[in-house]
Design an enzyme around this catalytic site. Structure first.
Site, PDB file in Angstrom:
ATOM      1  N   ASP A  46       0.787  -1.244   0.000  1.00 39.48           N
ATOM      2  CA  ASP A  46       0.000   0.000   0.000  1.00 39.48           C
ATOM      3  C   ASP A  46       0.820   1.298   0.000  1.00 39.48           C
ATOM      4  OD1 ASP A  46      -1.928  -1.939   0.287  1.00 39.48           O
ATOM      5  OD2 ASP A  46      -2.802  -1.149   2.132  1.00 39.48           O
ATOM      6  N   HIS A  86     -10.801   0.642  -2.653  1.00 40.65           N
ATOM      7  CA  HIS A  86     -12.173   0.600  -2.146  1.00 40.65           C
ATOM      8  C   HIS A  86     -13.163   1.249  -3.105  1.00 40.65           C
ATOM      9  CE1 HIS A  86     -10.616  -0.657   1.696  1.00 40.65           C
ATOM     10  NE2 HIS A  86      -9.965   0.477   1.916  1.00 40.65           N
ATOM     11  N   HIS A  90     -17.446   2.679   0.935  1.00 44.74           N
ATOM     12  CA  HIS A  90     -17.008   1.403   1.532  1.00 44.74           C
ATOM     13  C   HIS A  90     -17.371   1.336   3.016  1.00 44.74           C
ATOM     14  CE1 HIS A  90     -14.022  -1.671   2.892  1.00 44.74           C
ATOM     15  NE2 HIS A  90     -14.464  -2.231   1.777  1.00 44.74           N
ATOM     16  N   HIS A 119     -10.707   6.785   1.812  1.00 37.86           N
ATOM     17  CA  HIS A 119      -9.345   6.694   1.275  1.00 37.86           C
ATOM     18  C   HIS A 119      -9.276   5.630   0.192  1.00 37.86           C
ATOM     19  CE1 HIS A 119      -9.524   3.425   4.216  1.00 37.86           C
ATOM     20  NE2 HIS A 119      -8.601   2.831   3.485  1.00 37.86           N
ATOM     21  N   LYS A 144      -7.063  -4.975  -2.959  1.00 38.18           N
ATOM     22  CA  LYS A 144      -7.785  -5.511  -1.797  1.00 38.18           C
ATOM     23  C   LYS A 144      -8.731  -4.459  -1.243  1.00 38.18           C
ATOM     24  CE  LYS A 144      -3.945  -4.292   1.257  1.00 38.18           C
ATOM     25  NZ  LYS A 144      -4.626  -3.302   2.109  1.00 38.18           N
ATOM     26  N   CYS A 189      -1.788  -2.729   7.719  1.00 42.64           N
ATOM     27  CA  CYS A 189      -1.719  -3.589   6.534  1.00 42.64           C
ATOM     28  C   CYS A 189      -0.412  -4.370   6.426  1.00 42.64           C
ATOM     29  CB  CYS A 189      -2.006  -2.764   5.283  1.00 42.64           C
ATOM     30  SG  CYS A 189      -3.714  -2.144   5.280  1.00 42.64           S
TER      31      CYS A 189
HETATM   32 ZN   LIG Z   1      -8.435   0.806   3.277  1.00 45.61          ZN
END
Ligand SMILES: [Zn+2]
Length: 242
Positions: A46, A86, A90, A119, A144, A189
């Site tokens: 990420d 996302h 979300h 985000h 993801k 993450c």
């Molecule tokens: Zn996220």
């Protein structure tokens, strides 16, 4: 799982187009020869605009990981990127829960969930990888968090702890036995991805100076402790072979 992998491959093509210079460019012959063999995957978590200063969910000094990761990327043959991705609205966004604020904890059907500012919305500038991320050898992008009702900190298994992204099977088919995890954020993450890498049977290391943390209510110390309990090694880049 086959469907997940198929989706990931399509996403890779779309992502590579979006990434442009950052991922697709760069003559391979001009690069240094990798020193770490193909069975060890560098998993870059990420490194996206929204997680860096100026982004919607900025991790303090998140941008400082880029140069460290770029240097690491020259040493690996097998490089995987994860990308938080996302849909608008979300379920992990505080804005989707009336009366709730970012960083509050709620109960989702699958367990506790921290609510975040909006985000990494699909197709947005914030969801793009940092423009200065320079990993021309990266081969796969695993997106993801694309299911509206499930968050996914981990690059391997979504937050319901049941739904695989396909990354575990992909690495297994490629004969990968070791993972080196880097990126953002250490305590979310990176932590969840590293833990799932270890649970998937990979010998797992996290390079501490190639990560930055959010550190919400002690989450960073807990993350390192939980990773250590699974045998995940906290290392410096200099500890890697080569
Ligand atoms: Zn996220």
């Amino acid at each position: 799982m086959l469907n997940s992998i198929a989706v990931d491959r399509r996403s890779l093509i779309a992502g590579a187009t979006v990434l442009g210079v950052a991922i697709a460019a760069g003559p391979l012959q001009a690069q240094e020869k990798p020193m770490i063999d193909a069975r060890t995957a560098l998993i870059v978590v990420d490194v996206q605009n929204d997680f860096c200063p100026g982004g919607n969910l900025a991790v303090t000094k998140g941008d400082e990981v880029v140069a460290v990761i770029n240097a690491l990327g020259k040493r690996f043959e097998t490089i995987i990127l994860t990308q938080d991705w996302h849909p608008a609205g979300h379920s992990s966004f505080a804005s989707s829960h009336p009366g709730k604020k970012p960083f509050e904890l709620i109960q989702m059907p699958y367990g506790p969930q921290v609510l975040w500012p909006d985000h990494c919305i699909q197709g947005s500038k914030g969801a793009e990888f940092r423009a200065d991320l320079d990993l021309p050898r990266a081969q796969t992008i695993v997106r993801k968090g694309y299911r509206p009702e499930i968050d996914s900190y981990s690059g391997f298994v979504e937050a319901d702890r049941k739904t695989p992204t396909g990354l575990g099977g992909y690495l297994k088919e490629r004969g990968v036995t070791r993972a080196v995890v880097v990126g953002l954020a250490t305590d979310f993450c990176v932590n969840w991805t590293a833990q799932d890498a270890a649970k998937a049977g990979l010998e797992t290391r996290v390079v501490e100076e190639a990560c930055r943390a959010i550190d919400l209510n002690g989450s960073l110390a807990k993350a390192w402790a939980d990773m250590a309990a699974l045998g995940i090694k906290r290392i410096k880049a200099a500890d890697l072979p080569g």
